[in-house]
Motif scaffolding. Sequence first.
Motif, PDB file in Angstrom:
ATOM      1  N   PHE A   1       0.833  -1.206   0.000  1.00  0.00           N
ATOM      2  CA  PHE A   1       0.000   0.000   0.000  1.00  0.00           C
ATOM      3  C   PHE A   1       0.867   1.256   0.000  1.00  0.00           C
ATOM      4  N   LEU A   2       1.960   1.240   0.758  1.00  0.00           N
ATOM      5  CA  LEU A   2       2.856   2.395   0.794  1.00  0.00           C
ATOM      6  C   LEU A   2       3.493   2.632  -0.577  1.00  0.00           C
ATOM      7  N   ILE A   3       3.843   1.537  -1.266  1.00  0.00           N
ATOM      8  CA  ILE A   3       4.429   1.681  -2.602  1.00  0.00           C
ATOM      9  C   ILE A   3       3.434   2.328  -3.555  1.00  0.00           C
ATOM     10  N   LEU A   4       2.171   1.861  -3.501  1.00  0.00           N
ATOM     11  CA  LEU A   4       1.137   2.460  -4.359  1.00  0.00           C
ATOM     12  C   LEU A   4       0.936   3.933  -4.019  1.00  0.00           C
ATOM     13  N   LEU A   5       1.021   4.254  -2.749  1.00  0.00           N
ATOM     14  CA  LEU A   5       0.865   5.641  -2.321  1.00  0.00           C
ATOM     15  C   LEU A   5       1.983   6.518  -2.883  1.00  0.00           C
ATOM     16  N   LEU A   6       3.198   5.976  -2.909  1.00  0.00           N
ATOM     17  CA  LEU A   6       4.342   6.750  -3.401  1.00  0.00           C
ATOM     18  C   LEU A   6       4.346   6.879  -4.916  1.00  0.00           C
ATOM     19  N   LEU A   7       3.560   6.065  -5.602  1.00  0.00           N
ATOM     20  CA  LEU A   7       3.476   6.207  -7.055  1.00  0.00           C
ATOM     21  C   LEU A   7       2.740   7.493  -7.451  1.00  0.00           C
ATOM     22  N   ILE A   8       1.975   8.061  -6.526  1.00  0.00           N
ATOM     23  CA  ILE A   8       1.265   9.312  -6.825  1.00  0.00           C
ATOM     24  C   ILE A   8       2.256  10.453  -7.073  1.00  0.00           C
ATOM     25  N   PRO A   9       3.207  10.734  -6.144  1.00  0.00           N
ATOM     26  CA  PRO A   9       4.178  11.801  -6.466  1.00  0.00           C
ATOM     27  C   PRO A   9       5.048  11.459  -7.664  1.00  0.00           C
ATOM     28  N   ALA A  10       5.330  10.164  -7.892  1.00  0.00           N
ATOM     29  CA  ALA A  10       6.114   9.787  -9.071  1.00  0.00           C
ATOM     30  C   ALA A  10       5.373  10.155 -10.350  1.00  0.00           C
ATOM     31  N   ALA A  11       4.049   9.912 -10.349  1.00  0.00           N
ATOM     32  CA  ALA A  11       3.244  10.282 -11.519  1.00  0.00           C
ATOM     33  C   ALA A  11       3.178  11.793 -11.685  1.00  0.00           C
ATOM     34  N   MET A  12       3.135  12.531 -10.585  1.00  0.00           N
ATOM     35  CA  MET A  12       3.130  13.990 -10.666  1.00  0.00           C
ATOM     36  C   MET A  12       4.440  14.508 -11.249  1.00  0.00           C
ATOM     37  N   ILE A  13       5.551  13.872 -10.894  1.00  0.00           N
ATOM     38  CA  ILE A  13       6.844  14.281 -11.463  1.00  0.00           C
ATOM     39  C   ILE A  13       6.875  13.995 -12.951  1.00  0.00           C
TER      40      ILE A  13
ATOM     41  N   LEU B   1       9.437   0.326  -9.486  1.00  0.00           N
ATOM     42  CA  LEU B   1      10.335  -0.818  -9.319  1.00  0.00           C
ATOM     43  C   LEU B   1      11.427  -0.509  -8.307  1.00  0.00           C
ATOM     44  N   PHE B   2      11.998   0.691  -8.351  1.00  0.00           N
ATOM     45  CA  PHE B   2      13.069   1.047  -7.424  1.00  0.00           C
ATOM     46  C   PHE B   2      12.560   1.106  -5.987  1.00  0.00           C
ATOM     47  N   ILE B   3      11.394   1.684  -5.805  1.00  0.00           N
ATOM     48  CA  ILE B   3      10.814   1.749  -4.453  1.00  0.00           C
ATOM     49  C   ILE B   3      10.522   0.338  -3.945  1.00  0.00           C
ATOM     50  N   LEU B   4       9.983  -0.506  -4.828  1.00  0.00           N
ATOM     51  CA  LEU B   4       9.680  -1.890  -4.444  1.00  0.00           C
ATOM     52  C   LEU B   4      10.938  -2.630  -4.007  1.00  0.00           C
ATOM     53  N   LEU B   5      12.020  -2.529  -4.768  1.00  0.00           N
ATOM     54  CA  LEU B   5      13.243  -3.249  -4.427  1.00  0.00           C
ATOM     55  C   LEU B   5      13.875  -2.716  -3.144  1.00  0.00           C
ATOM     56  N   THR B   6      13.819  -1.399  -2.949  1.00  0.00           N
ATOM     57  CA  THR B   6      14.381  -0.826  -1.719  1.00  0.00           C
ATOM     58  C   THR B   6      13.570  -1.241  -0.503  1.00  0.00           C
ATOM     59  N   PHE B   7      12.262  -1.188  -0.610  1.00  0.00           N
ATOM     60  CA  PHE B   7      11.402  -1.613   0.491  1.00  0.00           C
ATOM     61  C   PHE B   7      11.578  -3.106   0.764  1.00  0.00           C
ATOM     62  N   ALA B   8      11.743  -3.904  -0.282  1.00  0.00           N
ATOM     63  CA  ALA B   8      11.940  -5.339  -0.095  1.00  0.00           C
ATOM     64  C   ALA B   8      13.237  -5.604   0.662  1.00  0.00           C
ATOM     65  N   THR B   9      14.274  -4.807   0.357  1.00  0.00           N
ATOM     66  CA  THR B   9      15.550  -4.970   1.064  1.00  0.00           C
ATOM     67  C   THR B   9      15.405  -4.632   2.548  1.00  0.00           C
ATOM     68  N   ILE B  10      14.721  -3.526   2.836  1.00  0.00           N
ATOM     69  CA  ILE B  10      14.521  -3.140   4.233  1.00  0.00           C
ATOM     70  C   ILE B  10      13.671  -4.189   4.959  1.00  0.00           C
ATOM     71  N   TRP B  11      12.668  -4.715   4.262  1.00  0.00           N
ATOM     72  CA  TRP B  11      11.812  -5.737   4.883  1.00  0.00           C
ATOM     73  C   TRP B  11      12.595  -7.013   5.166  1.00  0.00           C
ATOM     74  N   LEU B  12      13.490  -7.404   4.234  1.00  0.00           N
ATOM     75  CA  LEU B  12      14.327  -8.583   4.477  1.00  0.00           C
ATOM     76  C   LEU B  12      15.246  -8.362   5.672  1.00  0.00           C
ATOM     77  N   ILE B  13      15.758  -7.142   5.814  1.00  0.00           N
ATOM     78  CA  ILE B  13      16.593  -6.837   6.973  1.00  0.00           C
ATOM     79  C   ILE B  13      15.765  -6.957   8.250  1.00  0.00           C
ATOM     80  N   GLU B  14      14.507  -6.532   8.162  1.00  0.00           N
ATOM     81  CA  GLU B  14      13.600  -6.713   9.313  1.00  0.00           C
ATOM     82  C   GLU B  14      13.489  -8.181   9.697  1.00  0.00           C
ATOM     83  N   VAL B  15      13.206  -9.002   8.687  1.00  0.00           N
ATOM     84  CA  VAL B  15      12.964 -10.417   8.956  1.00  0.00           C
ATOM     85  C   VAL B  15      14.232 -11.116   9.438  1.00  0.00           C
ATOM     86  N   LEU B  16      15.334 -10.879   8.726  1.00  0.00           N
ATOM     87  CA  LEU B  16      16.570 -11.565   9.071  1.00  0.00           C
ATOM     88  C   LEU B  16      17.201 -11.015  10.348  1.00  0.00           C
TER      89      LEU B  16
END
Length: 448
Positions: free
Chosen positions: A25-37, A315-330
């Motif tokens: 949901f956060l990724i979808l939310l951040l796509l709004i400013p990306a579309a505005m840019i 895609l960049f936001i998704l990969l960065t968030f996925a990395t942070i989430w993996l750090i959370e889990v691990l």
Amino acid sequence: MDNEVRGVMAAIRGSQMLRLLLIGFLILLLLIPAAMIRGLVSERRSTSQGAVEEVTAKWGKMQVITGPALVIPYVQSRIELDNKGQKVVRTQTRRLTLLPESLTVRGEMQSEVRHRGIFSVPVYRMKLEVSGRFAKPDLSDLNVGAGEIRWERAEIGLGISDARAIQERADLSWDGRTIPFLPGPGAFDLTTTGIHAPLAGGALAAGVDFKFPVVLNGSVGAYFVPFGRGTSVSLKSNWPDPSFQGNWLPSKRTVTDSGFEASWSIPFLGRNYPQAWTSEGKMTETVEASKFGVDLVRPVDEYRMAERSTKYAGLFILLTFATIWLIEVLGRLRVHSIQYLLVGAAMCLFFLLELALSEPLGFAAAYALASVAVILLIASYSLAALKSTGRAAVVGGLVAALYAYLYILLKNEDYALLIGSIGLFLMLAMVMYLTRRIDWHDAGHQAR
């Protein structure tokens, strides 16, 4: 009862599935400013185009040279019946357009860059020497009688798309005579702007050689039309980044850092129109489609690059968030949703910085400055949020790798799909490798 409620709430907070849904949901939310840019990129492109039009309107627009052509009026008579059944003779004046047997154009373009605010426009001054030969016309194929031709009203017409930018007087050398050109295309109806020279002579007993110079300003590009049975065009310029366009590419060309030289040799068999036609034939669109020439392009179109780069924002936001989430889990720690949002906002800001800096600095310098600034910002923030230098280095290194990867994609447009597909495959393989030993059923309890 309270303990059960607290247990349920704790289970919900510890659920990795719900955690992933929240991150999505956060990724979808951040796509709004990306579309505005992305919309801002289009707006700045329009502003840049407005600056280009303002400069070219005063200096000279893109030039298209059509011609020269020999235009000869002829009068045809026919007998008709009037309302009373009486025979009457009606006459109609038409035009015969003849193209040269041979056409040679030699030109030199001295280009420079004009500025309007922070925007730049390539302009040039072009000196042309046009020469060739008109053969005696064969009127039998055109259903025109020799007595119908009005040679005294014949004229040479030359189409110039922006005739206002002509810089010097032009005189036509025709059959030993010097005839000054007059404003306007005259009877030459394939263009609305240009110049013409009234010949006021007799019939062509044989072929006639012609020659004339043209000096004019222009911008963005220069194009020609292959009017000769054999057309030869050679062009020399100090512009180092030409883009050859049209139905024919140069048969020879040399491009260096100091400019380019190009030559075209075009037989009339490659065209879709004949050497002569009457005013009954409509050739405007066909002739327009046969033009060829060169565009003076800038080495990098920063707006096109910025627009392409924003397509990778999700895609960049998704990969960065996925990395942070993996750090959370691990690492068995928790990162707040606000912290995710701030990291995502920094990544969106990269595209805005890239656009804003590219206008005064150029794309390469803007990309380097924007990426370094955002990498340092995210790495320093990750140090506080993840409480570990190593973890912050992982996030910063990933973001740096992503921006390096994006630059490679932008610079290799032809192979962007291949490079992108391989990159995504490797990233997915890395995620699968790092998470291969995680017990997802117990991951939520450990994270609490």
